[in-house]
Design a protein around this motif. Structure first.
Motif, PDB file in Angstrom:
ATOM      1  N   MET A 144       5.750  18.442 -22.764  1.00 38.94           N
ATOM      2  CA  MET A 144       5.879  17.901 -24.110  1.00 38.94           C
ATOM      3  C   MET A 144       5.090  16.596 -24.193  1.00 38.94           C
ATOM      4  SD  MET A 144       9.335  16.737 -26.151  1.00 38.94           S
ATOM      5  CE  MET A 144      10.047  18.371 -25.972  1.00 38.94           C
ATOM      6  N   PRO A 145       4.173  16.448 -25.174  1.00 41.15           N
ATOM      7  CA  PRO A 145       3.412  15.230 -25.278  1.00 41.15           C
ATOM      8  C   PRO A 145       4.314  14.034 -25.481  1.00 41.15           C
ATOM      9  CG  PRO A 145       2.477  16.962 -26.659  1.00 41.15           C
ATOM     10  CD  PRO A 145       3.777  17.461 -26.176  1.00 41.15           C
ATOM     11  N   SER A 146       3.837  12.878 -24.974  1.00 40.88           N
ATOM     12  CA  SER A 146       4.656  11.676 -25.057  1.00 40.88           C
ATOM     13  C   SER A 146       4.991  11.332 -26.493  1.00 40.88           C
ATOM     14  CB  SER A 146       3.922  10.505 -24.381  1.00 40.88           C
ATOM     15  OG  SER A 146       4.663   9.325 -24.485  1.00 40.88           O
ATOM     16  N   SER A 147       4.057  11.559 -27.434  1.00 47.16           N
ATOM     17  CA  SER A 147       4.293  11.208 -28.828  1.00 47.16           C
ATOM     18  C   SER A 147       5.394  12.052 -29.453  1.00 47.16           C
ATOM     19  CB  SER A 147       2.987  11.372 -29.627  1.00 47.16           C
ATOM     20  OG  SER A 147       2.526  12.716 -29.537  1.00 47.16           O
ATOM     21  N   HIS A 148       5.704  13.188 -28.846  1.00 43.00           N
ATOM     22  CA  HIS A 148       6.727  14.073 -29.383  1.00 43.00           C
ATOM     23  C   HIS A 148       8.075  13.888 -28.685  1.00 43.00           C
ATOM     24  CE1 HIS A 148       3.341  17.016 -30.800  1.00 43.00           C
ATOM     25  NE2 HIS A 148       3.453  15.951 -31.562  1.00 43.00           N
ATOM     26  N   ARG A 149       8.138  12.989 -27.748  1.00 42.64           N
ATOM     27  CA  ARG A 149       9.366  12.773 -27.012  1.00 42.64           C
ATOM     28  C   ARG A 149      10.307  11.867 -27.792  1.00 42.64           C
ATOM     29  NH1 ARG A 149       9.351  14.523 -21.678  1.00 42.64           N
ATOM     30  NH2 ARG A 149      11.358  13.482 -21.544  1.00 42.64           N
ATOM     31  N   PHE A 150      11.564  11.923 -27.409  1.00 41.13           N
ATOM     32  CA  PHE A 150      12.552  11.007 -27.957  1.00 41.13           C
ATOM     33  C   PHE A 150      12.659   9.843 -26.972  1.00 41.13           C
ATOM     34  CE2 PHE A 150      13.238  14.760 -30.325  1.00 41.13           C
ATOM     35  CZ  PHE A 150      13.881  14.399 -31.504  1.00 41.13           C
ATOM     36  N   ASP A 151      11.826   8.839 -27.198  1.00 40.69           N
ATOM     37  CA  ASP A 151      11.691   7.758 -26.233  1.00 40.69           C
ATOM     38  C   ASP A 151      12.981   6.978 -26.035  1.00 40.69           C
ATOM     39  OD1 ASP A 151       9.059   8.375 -25.730  1.00 40.69           O
ATOM     40  OD2 ASP A 151       8.262   6.984 -27.223  1.00 40.69           O
ATOM     41  N   ARG A 152      13.808   6.888 -27.064  1.00 41.73           N
ATOM     42  CA  ARG A 152      15.057   6.142 -26.914  1.00 41.73           C
ATOM     43  C   ARG A 152      15.997   6.840 -25.923  1.00 41.73           C
ATOM     44  NH1 ARG A 152      16.783   3.621 -32.797  1.00 41.73           N
ATOM     45  NH2 ARG A 152      14.855   2.431 -33.145  1.00 41.73           N
ATOM     46  N   LEU A 153      16.024   8.141 -25.983  1.00 38.52           N
ATOM     47  CA  LEU A 153      16.836   8.885 -25.025  1.00 38.52           C
ATOM     48  C   LEU A 153      16.247   8.751 -23.625  1.00 38.52           C
ATOM     49  CD1 LEU A 153      19.145  10.748 -24.306  1.00 38.52           C
ATOM     50  CD2 LEU A 153      17.760  12.697 -25.059  1.00 38.52           C
ATOM     51  N   ASP A 154      14.927   8.801 -23.507  1.00 42.07           N
ATOM     52  CA  ASP A 154      14.295   8.600 -22.212  1.00 42.07           C
ATOM     53  C   ASP A 154      14.657   7.231 -21.639  1.00 42.07           C
ATOM     54  OD1 ASP A 154      13.022  11.056 -22.123  1.00 42.07           O
ATOM     55  OD2 ASP A 154      11.194  10.317 -23.077  1.00 42.07           O
ATOM     56  N   ALA A 155      14.668   6.199 -22.491  1.00 45.70           N
ATOM     57  CA  ALA A 155      14.996   4.849 -22.029  1.00 45.70           C
ATOM     58  C   ALA A 155      16.444   4.761 -21.570  1.00 45.70           C
ATOM     59  CB  ALA A 155      14.720   3.831 -23.146  1.00 45.70           C
ATOM     60  N   LEU A 156      17.334   5.441 -22.286  1.00 46.04           N
ATOM     61  CA  LEU A 156      18.741   5.441 -21.884  1.00 46.04           C
ATOM     62  C   LEU A 156      18.911   6.124 -20.531  1.00 46.04           C
ATOM     63  CD1 LEU A 156      21.583   4.638 -22.879  1.00 46.04           C
ATOM     64  CD2 LEU A 156      21.791   6.924 -23.853  1.00 46.04           C
ATOM     65  N   ARG A 157      18.196   7.225 -20.344  1.00 49.19           N
ATOM     66  CA  ARG A 157      18.227   7.911 -19.052  1.00 49.19           C
ATOM     67  C   ARG A 157      17.605   7.030 -17.966  1.00 49.19           C
ATOM     68  NH1 ARG A 157      15.090  11.597 -20.252  1.00 49.19           N
ATOM     69  NH2 ARG A 157      16.572  12.993 -21.287  1.00 49.19           N
ATOM     70  N   GLY A 158      16.523   6.330 -18.316  1.00 50.36           N
ATOM     71  CA  GLY A 158      15.890   5.420 -17.376  1.00 50.36           C
ATOM     72  C   GLY A 158      16.816   4.299 -16.953  1.00 50.36           C
ATOM     73  N   LEU A 159      17.639   3.817 -17.889  1.00 52.46           N
ATOM     74  CA  LEU A 159      18.623   2.786 -17.554  1.00 52.46           C
ATOM     75  C   LEU A 159      19.615   3.310 -16.519  1.00 52.46           C
ATOM     76  CD1 LEU A 159      20.050   0.070 -18.010  1.00 52.46           C
ATOM     77  CD2 LEU A 159      21.263   1.141 -19.947  1.00 52.46           C
ATOM     78  N   ALA A 160      20.079   4.551 -16.717  1.00 49.07           N
ATOM     79  CA  ALA A 160      20.997   5.152 -15.751  1.00 49.07           C
ATOM     80  C   ALA A 160      20.338   5.279 -14.384  1.00 49.07           C
ATOM     81  CB  ALA A 160      21.450   6.522 -16.257  1.00 49.07           C
ATOM     82  N   MET A 161      19.060   5.622 -14.367  1.00 50.74           N
ATOM     83  CA  MET A 161      18.348   5.790 -13.100  1.00 50.74           C
ATOM     84  C   MET A 161      18.163   4.458 -12.377  1.00 50.74           C
ATOM     85  SD  MET A 161      15.634   8.515 -14.668  1.00 50.74           S
ATOM     86  CE  MET A 161      14.461   8.463 -13.328  1.00 50.74           C
ATOM     87  N   PHE A 162      17.830   3.415 -13.131  1.00 52.30           N
ATOM     88  CA  PHE A 162      17.669   2.088 -12.531  1.00 52.30           C
ATOM     89  C   PHE A 162      18.995   1.588 -11.971  1.00 52.30           C
ATOM     90  CE2 PHE A 162      17.724  -2.548 -12.821  1.00 52.30           C
ATOM     91  CZ  PHE A 162      16.591  -2.870 -12.088  1.00 52.30           C
ATOM     92  N   TRP A 163      20.055   1.784 -12.743  1.00 45.66           N
ATOM     93  CA  TRP A 163      21.392   1.367 -12.305  1.00 45.66           C
ATOM     94  C   TRP A 163      21.805   2.131 -11.051  1.00 45.66           C
ATOM     95  CZ3 TRP A 163      26.145   1.527 -16.170  1.00 45.66           C
ATOM     96  CH2 TRP A 163      27.220   0.831 -15.590  1.00 45.66           C
TER      97      TRP A 163
END
Length: 239
Positions: free
Chosen positions: A1-20
């Motif tokens: 899925m192209p980056s422009s079509h992604r739901f970046d806010r959800l990706d960021a929330l998942r990224g927060l979980a991964m960093f934590w």
């Protein structure tokens, strides 16, 4: 899925979980190699057990919301099962690796095992729509009222209907954790229908690194511990 079509806010929330998660595991590894002073009890101290619960909950909420996106997009069975095989295969690798490091408390049903099974259930239940809310509540509460020793073995403890927690380094049974994923699924469907911008709106630039991280959850999950442990083993002789 192209980056422009992604739901970046959800990706960021998942990224927060991964960093934590990585920060949590780094502390766990330091403690395991006796480099944390004073020594910590990651199995009983509410400071650590509470963080683990929060991290797993955030991961499963994101997984549920991702399933809402997949359901809306009409994700093909082929694409779903291809990803599922990757997750299930990594779960088997986690079991093998944990048996090598912790032969007495190896992981037979950890977070990846749970996610693999719960994704199948969530995909099948996604068409229920608003009925997902009460179903999630039932999944969350059922283990509190239905327990039996027959479920305490490794063959059945994955259900979550246990009378005692098994001795294992990670345990994410279907119940009550399916309830968390279903909450994410229900919330994701509601947001897509009523507050779509909360998921698909523009992401502040400061959170872009978290979004980039959140696009690689499985790869990060499988690699972060070997990297952290390798770094600690390499540096420990000089400390």
């Amino acid at each position: 899925m192209p980056s422009s079509h992604r739901f970046d806010r959800l990706d960021a929330l998942r990224g927060l979980a991964m960093f934590w998660m990585a920060a949590f595991h780094f502390c766990f590894d330091l403690n395991f190699f006796r480099l944390l002073s004073p020594p910590q009890n990651f199995y009983q101290d509410p400071f650590w057990t509470g963080q683990r619960t929060a991290i797993v909950s955030l991961f499963l909420l994101c997984a549920g919301m991702s399933q809402a996106l997949a359901h809306e997009a009409g994700q093909s069975g082929r694409r779903f099962w291809k990803r599922w095989v990757q997750i299930a295969g990594c779960a088997l690798l986690v079991s093998a690796g944990s048996w090598f490091m912790f032969p007495r408390s190896w992981i037979s049903f950890g977070v990846l095992h749970g996610v693999a099974l719960m994704l199948i259930l969530a995909r099948g239940l996604a068409p229920l729509g608003r009925w997902l809310w009460p179903l999630a509540l039932v999944a969350l509460l059922l283990p509190q009222v239905v327990q039996h020793p027959v479920f305490d073995s490794r063959w059945l403890n994955w259900t979550g209907l246990v009378t005692r927690k098994p001795i294992t380094e990670d345990f994410v049974p279907v119940l009550p954790w399916l309830g968390v994923m279903l909450l994410g699924l229900a919330a994701g469907q509601w947001l897509l229908a009523h507050r779509r911008a909360l998921l698909g709106g523009a992401l502040p630039r400061v959170f872009a690194p978290l979004a980039a991280l959140g696009r690689w959850p499985l790869s990060f999950y499988m690699l972060h511990q070997p990297v952290l442990i390798g770094l600690i083993v390499a540096v420990k002789p000089f400390l």
